[in-house]
Design a protein around this motif. Structure first.
Motif: not given
Length: 247
Positions: A62-70
């Protein structure tokens, strides 16, 4: 200043590059994800095959951390369709932000329309899915004039094809951190390159990436005006420690 709000905590090494097994590399990735959640970094940046793993852990936490990728990383040589297909898979897996490597070699060869078309259509796909797009221009491979011209091209596409309310979702990013330079020259973000990017990207935001390893450098770049920092040294930076990580 809470540097965590700027941090794209990054791990982009393959198992081969890290000198470990695939299983061990997956464990490293899991630790990077866990650390990002514990530290409340803005985002965790991983290779596409780890997006679903990150999405599941972050949602469970339940975190607000975003997921990014390349996308099309690190060379940027893929075709438009290859970029679009990889991007769609990342979106389907749960990515919030997609960092595309622009085909800067085509740009250097004068094939401007092809590059413009890639920027336009990949940005359309990403924004259409409600995600953020970042365009990596690989400053270490470019002259100062090319940095200005390529940054300006991305800006012109954004201003001509998209709405003003979307501009903050279209970044220009400095580097992959994987470009091989000669004579020990920096292969990532430099103050000189970032100043040129900031001057010519506005109103688009800029992300500095590559070679950011301590708090002093991070604060300097934020002071210049960058909105995100891509670094594998995120925890060391917020803890005011130096890091010997290579990205």
């Amino acid at each position: 200043m809470d540097l965590r709000n700027y941090m794209d905590s990054t791990y982009l090494k393959t198992a081969v590059q890290a000198g470990v097994s695939e299983e061990e590399n997956s464990k490293i990735v899991q630790q990077v994800i866990k650390e990002a959640v514990e530290e409340s970094f803005k985002l965790v940046m991983l290779r596409p095959q780890y997006v679903a793993q990150a999405r599941a852990y972050i949602d469970l936490s339940e975190s607000k951390v975003l997921v990014g990728t390349v996308i099309d990383f690190p060379g940027g040589k893929g075709s438009l369709n290859e970029k679009l297909e990889e991007a769609q898979r990342a979106i389907d897996a749960g990515a919030d932000e997609l960092d595309f490597v622009v085909n800067y070699r085509l740009f250097q060869q004068g094939m401007i329309e092809e590059v413009r078309d890639q920027i336009c259509k990949c940005t359309q796909l990403t924004l259409g899915a409600g995600k953020t797009v970042k365009w990596i221009i690989e400053v270490a491979a470019l002259s100062n004039m090319e940095i200005v011209q390529l940054t300006t091209l991305i800006k012109k596409v954004a201003l001509s094809k998209f709405e003003e309310k979307q501009y903050d979702k279209i970044f220009v990013k400095s580097s992959t951190g994987f470009f091989q330079t000669e004579d020990g020259r920096p292969n990532g973000a430099t103050v000189e390159a970032l100043v040129l990017m900031l001057e010519n990207a506005n109103p688009l935001p800029v992300k500095a990436a590559g070679g950011i390893r301590n708090r002093q450098d991070a604060e300097l770049m934020i002071g210049l005006g960058v909105k995100r920092l891509g670094t594998s040294s995120a925890k060391a930076i917020v803890d005011n420690l130096d890091s010997d990580n290579t990205y």
